[in-house]
Design a protein around this motif. Structure first.
Motif, PDB file in Angstrom:
ATOM      1  N   ASP A  65       0.812  -1.142  -0.009  1.00 15.13           N
ATOM      2  CA  ASP A  65      -0.115   0.049   0.127  1.00 15.13           C
ATOM      3  C   ASP A  65       0.857   1.263   0.070  1.00 15.13           C
ATOM      4  O   ASP A  65       1.686   1.544   0.979  1.00 15.13           O
ATOM      5  CB  ASP A  65      -0.852   0.059   1.238  1.00 15.13           C
ATOM      6  N   GLY A  66       0.523   2.086  -0.884  1.00 13.86           N
ATOM      7  CA  GLY A  66       1.084   3.647  -0.928  1.00 13.86           C
ATOM      8  C   GLY A  66       0.457   4.345   0.124  1.00 13.86           C
ATOM      9  O   GLY A  66      -0.602   4.037   0.626  1.00 13.86           O
ATOM     10  N   GLY A  67       0.798   5.621   0.032  1.00 11.71           N
ATOM     11  CA  GLY A  67       0.260   6.447   1.026  1.00 11.71           C
ATOM     12  C   GLY A  67      -1.335   6.838   0.768  1.00 11.71           C
ATOM     13  O   GLY A  67      -2.110   7.276   1.695  1.00 11.71           O
ATOM     14  N   GLN A  68      -1.874   6.888  -0.502  1.00 14.80           N
ATOM     15  CA  GLN A  68      -3.082   7.001  -0.684  1.00 14.80           C
ATOM     16  C   GLN A  68      -4.104   5.978   0.264  1.00 14.80           C
ATOM     17  O   GLN A  68      -5.125   6.427   0.537  1.00 14.80           O
ATOM     18  CB  GLN A  68      -3.519   6.750  -2.345  1.00 14.80           C
ATOM     19  N   HIS A  69      -3.560   4.821   0.359  1.00 11.70           N
ATOM     20  CA  HIS A  69      -4.052   3.774   1.328  1.00 11.70           C
ATOM     21  C   HIS A  69      -4.568   4.560   2.759  1.00 11.70           C
ATOM     22  O   HIS A  69      -5.394   3.763   3.451  1.00 11.70           O
ATOM     23  CB  HIS A  69      -3.829   2.525   1.463  1.00 11.70           C
ATOM     24  N   LEU A  70      -4.100   5.533   2.938  1.00 16.42           N
ATOM     25  CA  LEU A  70      -4.277   6.073   4.289  1.00 16.42           C
ATOM     26  C   LEU A  70      -5.302   7.013   4.635  1.00 16.42           C
ATOM     27  O   LEU A  70      -6.015   7.334   5.358  1.00 16.42           O
ATOM     28  CB  LEU A  70      -3.189   6.816   5.110  1.00 16.42           C
ATOM     29  N   ASP A  71      -5.819   7.491   3.215  1.00 16.15           N
ATOM     30  CA  ASP A  71      -7.015   8.341   3.173  1.00 16.15           C
ATOM     31  C   ASP A  71      -8.501   7.339   3.681  1.00 16.15           C
ATOM     32  O   ASP A  71      -8.543   6.040   3.299  1.00 16.15           O
ATOM     33  CB  ASP A  71      -7.479   8.555   1.700  1.00 16.15           C
ATOM     34  N   ALA A  72      -9.431   8.014   4.426  1.00 11.01           N
ATOM     35  CA  ALA A  72     -10.430   7.281   4.888  1.00 11.01           C
ATOM     36  C   ALA A  72     -11.138   6.661   3.911  1.00 11.01           C
ATOM     37  O   ALA A  72     -11.986   5.401   3.886  1.00 11.01           O
ATOM     38  CB  ALA A  72     -11.376   8.223   5.546  1.00 11.01           C
ATOM     39  N   GLU A  73     -11.187   7.352   2.440  1.00 16.67           N
ATOM     40  CA  GLU A  73     -12.123   6.636   1.447  1.00 16.67           C
ATOM     41  C   GLU A  73     -11.459   5.367   1.003  1.00 16.67           C
ATOM     42  O   GLU A  73     -12.342   4.398   0.673  1.00 16.67           O
ATOM     43  CB  GLU A  73     -12.241   7.601   0.237  1.00 16.67           C
ATOM     44  N   HIS A  74     -10.222   5.468   0.967  1.00 15.97           N
ATOM     45  CA  HIS A  74      -9.353   4.073   0.364  1.00 15.97           C
ATOM     46  C   HIS A  74      -9.571   3.144   1.367  1.00 15.97           C
ATOM     47  O   HIS A  74      -9.598   1.991   1.068  1.00 15.97           O
ATOM     48  CB  HIS A  74      -8.062   4.636   0.288  1.00 15.97           C
ATOM     49  N   VAL A  76     -11.866   2.329   3.420  1.00 20.07           N
ATOM     50  CA  VAL A  76     -13.083   1.700   3.318  1.00 20.07           C
ATOM     51  C   VAL A  76     -13.333   0.629   1.975  1.00 20.07           C
ATOM     52  O   VAL A  76     -13.691  -0.168   2.015  1.00 20.07           O
ATOM     53  CB  VAL A  76     -14.300   2.734   3.122  1.00 20.07           C
ATOM     54  N   ARG A  77     -12.616   1.236   0.775  1.00 23.51           N
ATOM     55  CA  ARG A  77     -12.727   0.320  -0.279  1.00 23.51           C
ATOM     56  C   ARG A  77     -11.676  -0.678   0.035  1.00 23.51           C
ATOM     57  O   ARG A  77     -11.887  -1.919  -0.277  1.00 23.51           O
ATOM     58  CB  ARG A  77     -11.848   1.256  -1.495  1.00 23.51           C
ATOM     59  N   ASP A  78     -10.610  -0.618   0.726  1.00 28.46           N
ATOM     60  CA  ASP A  78      -9.599  -1.604   1.054  1.00 28.46           C
ATOM     61  C   ASP A  78     -10.432  -2.723   1.902  1.00 28.46           C
ATOM     62  O   ASP A  78     -10.319  -4.029   1.666  1.00 28.46           O
ATOM     63  CB  ASP A  78      -8.505  -1.185   1.765  1.00 28.46           C
ATOM     64  N   GLN A  79     -11.298  -2.445   2.769  1.00 33.75           N
ATOM     65  CA  GLN A  79     -11.837  -3.128   3.857  1.00 33.75           C
ATOM     66  C   GLN A  79     -12.755  -4.019   3.015  1.00 33.75           C
ATOM     67  O   GLN A  79     -12.774  -5.295   3.344  1.00 33.75           O
ATOM     68  CB  GLN A  79     -12.685  -2.253   4.991  1.00 33.75           C
ATOM     69  N   LEU A  80     -13.769  -3.454   2.181  1.00 30.58           N
ATOM     70  CA  LEU A  80     -14.813  -4.175   1.232  1.00 30.58           C
ATOM     71  C   LEU A  80     -14.065  -5.032   0.297  1.00 30.58           C
ATOM     72  O   LEU A  80     -14.304  -6.302   0.217  1.00 30.58           O
ATOM     73  CB  LEU A  80     -15.377  -3.150   0.261  1.00 30.58           C
ATOM     74  N   ARG A  81     -12.857  -4.620  -0.062  1.00 25.51           N
ATOM     75  CA  ARG A  81     -11.989  -5.619  -1.033  1.00 25.51           C
ATOM     76  C   ARG A  81     -11.566  -6.826  -0.207  1.00 25.51           C
ATOM     77  O   ARG A  81     -11.810  -7.999  -0.622  1.00 25.51           O
ATOM     78  CB  ARG A  81     -10.802  -4.758  -1.722  1.00 25.51           C
ATOM     79  N   ASP A  82     -10.932  -6.482   1.050  1.00 23.47           N
ATOM     80  CA  ASP A  82     -10.346  -7.651   2.018  1.00 23.47           C
ATOM     81  C   ASP A  82     -11.485  -8.525   2.443  1.00 23.47           C
ATOM     82  O   ASP A  82     -11.512  -9.616   2.406  1.00 23.47           O
ATOM     83  CB  ASP A  82      -9.820  -6.931   3.219  1.00 23.47           C
TER      84      ASP A  82
END
Length: 122
Positions: A65-74, A76-82
């Motif tokens: 994960d790059g820095g963009q994954h620290l954003d709240a929106e990202h 949420v998307r990461d959690q749904l994906r996981d």
């Protein structure tokens, strides 16, 4: 192998050609069955997602994960994906770029340990 959205084939090829430095570093430790003889694929389409690294024999996904994954929106998307990937029986390991670049051996050790667990469990 899991089904995937065929529209992701070209973007996954583009991602393989344009890997981040952290992904390249990690790939150098995963490629050519270096860990327990397990085959990893990079930028692999799974379902409606493209995962960074995938070991089908161990049902293991590794994300860098790059820095963009620290954003709240990202996040949420990461959690749904996981959650989707977990429903498919896959374990997702996440590391950030700095971890991979500064602690490469520790990251590879964690992946190795998970491979051992996943391969020894029927």
């Amino acid at each position: 192998m899991l089904e995937y959205n065929r529209a992701l084939k070209r973007p996954s090829r583009d991602l393989r050609r344009n890997m981040t430095v952290a992904e390249q570093v990690l790939w150098s430790g995963l490629r050519r069955k270096q860990l327990l003889g397990v085959q990893f694929y990079r930028q692999k389409p799974l379902g409606h997602f493209i995962v960074d690294f995938f070991a089908p024999a161990a049902k293991l996904v590794v994300e860098v994960d790059g820095g963009q994954h620290l954003d709240a929106e990202h996040q949420v998307r990461d959690q749904l994906r996981d959650e989707y990937l977990a429903e498919q029986g896959l374990l997702v390991l996440r590391f950030d770029n700095l971890q991979v670049l500064k602690e490469t051996d520790a990251v590879l050790k964690q992946i190795f340990q998970q491979l051992q667990k996943r391969l020894s469990t029927p």
